[in-house]
Scaffold this motif. Structure first.
Motif, PDB file in Angstrom:
ATOM      1  N   SER A  62      -8.890  -5.762   6.911  1.00  0.00           N
ATOM      2  CA  SER A  62     -10.264  -5.827   6.388  1.00  0.00           C
ATOM      3  C   SER A  62     -11.186  -6.543   7.362  1.00  0.00           C
ATOM      4  O   SER A  62     -12.334  -6.126   7.566  1.00  0.00           O
ATOM      5  CB  SER A  62     -10.273  -6.550   5.034  1.00  0.00           C
ATOM      6  OG  SER A  62      -9.522  -5.849   4.068  1.00  0.00           O
ATOM      7  N   GLU A  63     -10.685  -7.636   7.967  1.00  0.00           N
ATOM      8  CA  GLU A  63     -11.499  -8.351   8.955  1.00  0.00           C
ATOM      9  C   GLU A  63     -11.827  -7.444  10.130  1.00  0.00           C
ATOM     10  O   GLU A  63     -12.952  -7.445  10.641  1.00  0.00           O
ATOM     11  CB  GLU A  63     -10.745  -9.590   9.437  1.00  0.00           C
ATOM     12  CG  GLU A  63     -11.539 -10.496  10.365  1.00  0.00           C
ATOM     13  CD  GLU A  63     -11.560 -10.046  11.815  1.00  0.00           C
ATOM     14  OE1 GLU A  63     -12.562 -10.296  12.523  1.00  0.00           O
ATOM     15  OE2 GLU A  63     -10.566  -9.408  12.241  1.00  0.00           O
ATOM     16  N   GLY A 112      -7.538 -14.044   8.367  1.00  0.00           N
ATOM     17  CA  GLY A 112      -6.600 -13.549   7.367  1.00  0.00           C
ATOM     18  C   GLY A 112      -6.002 -14.665   6.534  1.00  0.00           C
ATOM     19  O   GLY A 112      -5.914 -14.569   5.312  1.00  0.00           O
ATOM     20  N   TYR A 168      -9.699  -9.966  -2.783  1.00  0.00           N
ATOM     21  CA  TYR A 168      -8.269  -9.941  -3.106  1.00  0.00           C
ATOM     22  C   TYR A 168      -7.878 -10.899  -4.230  1.00  0.00           C
ATOM     23  O   TYR A 168      -6.706 -10.931  -4.627  1.00  0.00           O
ATOM     24  CB  TYR A 168      -7.455 -10.239  -1.850  1.00  0.00           C
ATOM     25  CG  TYR A 168      -7.480  -9.090  -0.875  1.00  0.00           C
ATOM     26  CD1 TYR A 168      -6.778  -7.921  -1.134  1.00  0.00           C
ATOM     27  CD2 TYR A 168      -8.251  -9.138   0.282  1.00  0.00           C
ATOM     28  CE1 TYR A 168      -6.826  -6.846  -0.265  1.00  0.00           C
ATOM     29  CE2 TYR A 168      -8.298  -8.069   1.163  1.00  0.00           C
ATOM     30  CZ  TYR A 168      -7.590  -6.929   0.882  1.00  0.00           C
ATOM     31  OH  TYR A 168      -7.645  -5.856   1.744  1.00  0.00           O
ATOM     32  N   VAL A 206      -6.831 -15.140   2.556  1.00  0.00           N
ATOM     33  CA  VAL A 206      -5.736 -15.034   1.591  1.00  0.00           C
ATOM     34  C   VAL A 206      -5.524 -16.372   0.875  1.00  0.00           C
ATOM     35  O   VAL A 206      -5.184 -16.394  -0.313  1.00  0.00           O
ATOM     36  CB  VAL A 206      -4.447 -14.573   2.299  1.00  0.00           C
ATOM     37  CG1 VAL A 206      -3.243 -14.670   1.362  1.00  0.00           C
ATOM     38  CG2 VAL A 206      -4.599 -13.146   2.789  1.00  0.00           C
ATOM     39  N   SER A 230      -8.173 -13.267  14.237  1.00  0.00           N
ATOM     40  CA  SER A 230      -7.661 -12.413  13.164  1.00  0.00           C
ATOM     41  C   SER A 230      -6.721 -13.173  12.238  1.00  0.00           C
ATOM     42  O   SER A 230      -6.812 -13.051  11.016  1.00  0.00           O
ATOM     43  CB  SER A 230      -6.940 -11.203  13.765  1.00  0.00           C
ATOM     44  OG  SER A 230      -7.846 -10.374  14.463  1.00  0.00           O
ATOM     45  N   SER A 264      -0.786  -9.116   1.394  1.00  0.00           N
ATOM     46  CA  SER A 264      -2.233  -9.330   1.433  1.00  0.00           C
ATOM     47  C   SER A 264      -2.689  -9.836   2.795  1.00  0.00           C
ATOM     48  O   SER A 264      -3.816  -9.556   3.212  1.00  0.00           O
ATOM     49  CB  SER A 264      -2.656 -10.329   0.338  1.00  0.00           C
ATOM     50  OG  SER A 264      -2.462  -9.774  -0.940  1.00  0.00           O
ATOM     51  N   LEU A 265      -1.850 -10.583   3.491  1.00  0.00           N
ATOM     52  CA  LEU A 265      -2.201 -11.026   4.840  1.00  0.00           C
ATOM     53  C   LEU A 265      -2.432  -9.822   5.752  1.00  0.00           C
ATOM     54  O   LEU A 265      -3.360  -9.821   6.569  1.00  0.00           O
ATOM     55  CB  LEU A 265      -1.095 -11.917   5.406  1.00  0.00           C
ATOM     56  CG  LEU A 265      -1.096 -13.372   4.928  1.00  0.00           C
ATOM     57  CD1 LEU A 265       0.216 -14.061   5.294  1.00  0.00           C
ATOM     58  CD2 LEU A 265      -2.275 -14.138   5.512  1.00  0.00           C
ATOM     59  N   ILE A 277     -13.611 -11.499   1.907  1.00  0.00           N
ATOM     60  CA  ILE A 277     -12.255 -10.948   1.774  1.00  0.00           C
ATOM     61  C   ILE A 277     -11.478 -11.725   0.709  1.00  0.00           C
ATOM     62  O   ILE A 277     -10.708 -11.139  -0.061  1.00  0.00           O
ATOM     63  CB  ILE A 277     -11.530 -10.990   3.128  1.00  0.00           C
ATOM     64  CG1 ILE A 277     -12.252 -10.101   4.140  1.00  0.00           C
ATOM     65  CG2 ILE A 277     -10.082 -10.537   2.981  1.00  0.00           C
ATOM     66  CD1 ILE A 277     -11.749 -10.243   5.569  1.00  0.00           C
ATOM     67  N   ALA A 333      -5.735  -8.277   4.702  1.00  0.00           N
ATOM     68  CA  ALA A 333      -6.862  -9.149   5.045  1.00  0.00           C
ATOM     69  C   ALA A 333      -7.210  -9.018   6.522  1.00  0.00           C
ATOM     70  O   ALA A 333      -8.388  -8.968   6.895  1.00  0.00           O
ATOM     71  CB  ALA A 333      -6.528 -10.600   4.699  1.00  0.00           C
ATOM     72  N   ILE A 334      -6.184  -8.964   7.381  1.00  0.00           N
ATOM     73  CA  ILE A 334      -6.426  -8.775   8.819  1.00  0.00           C
ATOM     74  C   ILE A 334      -7.060  -7.408   9.062  1.00  0.00           C
ATOM     75  O   ILE A 334      -7.977  -7.263   9.882  1.00  0.00           O
ATOM     76  CB  ILE A 334      -5.103  -8.928   9.595  1.00  0.00           C
ATOM     77  CG1 ILE A 334      -4.663 -10.394   9.568  1.00  0.00           C
ATOM     78  CG2 ILE A 334      -5.246  -8.440  11.029  1.00  0.00           C
ATOM     79  CD1 ILE A 334      -3.293 -10.650  10.149  1.00  0.00           C
ATOM     80  N   VAL A 347      -0.190  -5.659  11.377  1.00  0.00           N
ATOM     81  CA  VAL A 347      -0.167  -5.150  10.001  1.00  0.00           C
ATOM     82  C   VAL A 347       1.215  -4.610   9.656  1.00  0.00           C
ATOM     83  O   VAL A 347       1.739  -4.846   8.557  1.00  0.00           O
ATOM     84  CB  VAL A 347      -1.253  -4.071   9.810  1.00  0.00           C
ATOM     85  CG1 VAL A 347      -1.108  -3.393   8.447  1.00  0.00           C
ATOM     86  CG2 VAL A 347      -2.642  -4.687   9.942  1.00  0.00           C
TER      87      VAL A 347
END
Length: 293
Positions: A217-218, A89, A156, A93, A85, A210-211, A152, A214-215, A264
């Motif tokens: 979203s993954e 991420g 972004y 990013v 993850s 965003s990190l 991803i 991104a995690i 998150v």
């Protein structure tokens, strides 16, 4: 100018240390990074090591988070899933950061038709819901962890472009920028020596936030089978696998879900703290409180 920037970042660090939530979230993220880097050493079992006869065993002394339907140790898979993850991420990013910042710098500094062309394209990408855009990109590139990073990253990029452009627009007309132009400095030197460092604070905040997304979203892409593929451990994939056993083996979905939640949340809390200390108005208020103490 260099000493002024150094003193500013030292003051930022001091203000962050005074914020207990920022310190707590930083410690959580530090632990996650350590787990991600040294997961192979810390995990008691291999991510695909199966214990025949111990399928769907509840949490116990030998298996702290229980086992899944294949008899694999959930605790080990959660630990090893942190590396997946965090890597996805960070790379995703990184892609969006580099592409978005370059686009935002060019659009904000030069303006006119360059600004119109680049930002209208970014607006077009931004109009699509993030997850649907990622799914569309993966439909073209194919499923898998590497393609999920690229998807991803593309999703972004418009956010970083918009944030960077907005910052550059406020910086490019400053007196020291005009002085650099008057002294004959080239555009490349002005952009990367003067404009970018002064436009960096909002970009740093956006990177942290965003990190987190991104995690998330993954995890969502892996949950629907488009991201990390089995048997590799992924928090989103583990959630998907545990969904079918939620009534008889709740631990299969609970612990990877908690891992996503904590990660998150930590990134979001750190991002909020950074926004407070890097915003000039909030910074003055925080500095005043520190001086009063």
């Amino acid at each position: 100018m260099g000493e002024k920037h150094r003193s500013r970042w030292v003051e930022t660090l001091v203000l962050l240390v005074r914020n207990p939530m920022a310190v707590a979230s930083s410690l959580v993220l530090l632990v996650l990074v350590i787990v991600g880097v040294f997961g192979d050493v810390l995990a008691p079992y291999g991510y695909n090591e199966q214990f025949v006869g111990d399928q769907l065993e509840s949490p116990s002394g030998s298996h702290w988070f229980g086992t899944d339907d294949f008899g694999r140790d959930v605790f080990s898979r959660v630990l090893l899933g942190a590396e997946v993850s965090l890597r996805v991420g960070a790379v995703a990013v990184g892609i969006s950061l580099v592409a978005g910042v370059l686009i935002g710098l060019l659009a904000g500094y030069y303006g006119r038709w360059i600004d119109d062309a680049l930002m209208r394209f970014m607006d077009m990408l931004f109009a699509f819901p993030a997850l649907l855009m990622a799914i569309a990109v993966l439909a073209i590139l194919g499923r898998g962890e590497t393609n999920a990073m690229v998807a991803i990253g593309i999703v972004y990029t418009p956010i970083f472009a918009r944030v960077t452009r907005a910052s550059v627009l406020t910086v490019r007309e400053e007196v020291f920028i005009r002085a650099s132009r008057a002294s004959g400095a080239g555009d490349f030197r002005i952009i990367f020596r003067h404009v970018l460092p002064n436009a960096a604070p909002p970009i740093i905040v956006q990177t942290t936030i965003s990190l987190a997304f991104a995690i998330l979203s993954e995890a969502a892409l892996s949950f629907i089978g488009l991201g990390t593929q089995p048997p590799d451990p992924s928090w989103g994939r583990m959630l998907s696998e545990g969904r079918g056993f939620i009534e008889q083996a709740w631990w299969m979905a609970l612990f990877p879900g908690l891992a996503i939640f904590v990660t998150v949340l930590a990134f979001n809390v750190l991002g909020d703290a950074l926004r407070d200390v890097l915003d000039p108005r909030q910074r003055s208020a925080l500095s005043g409180k520190g001086a009063a103490r």
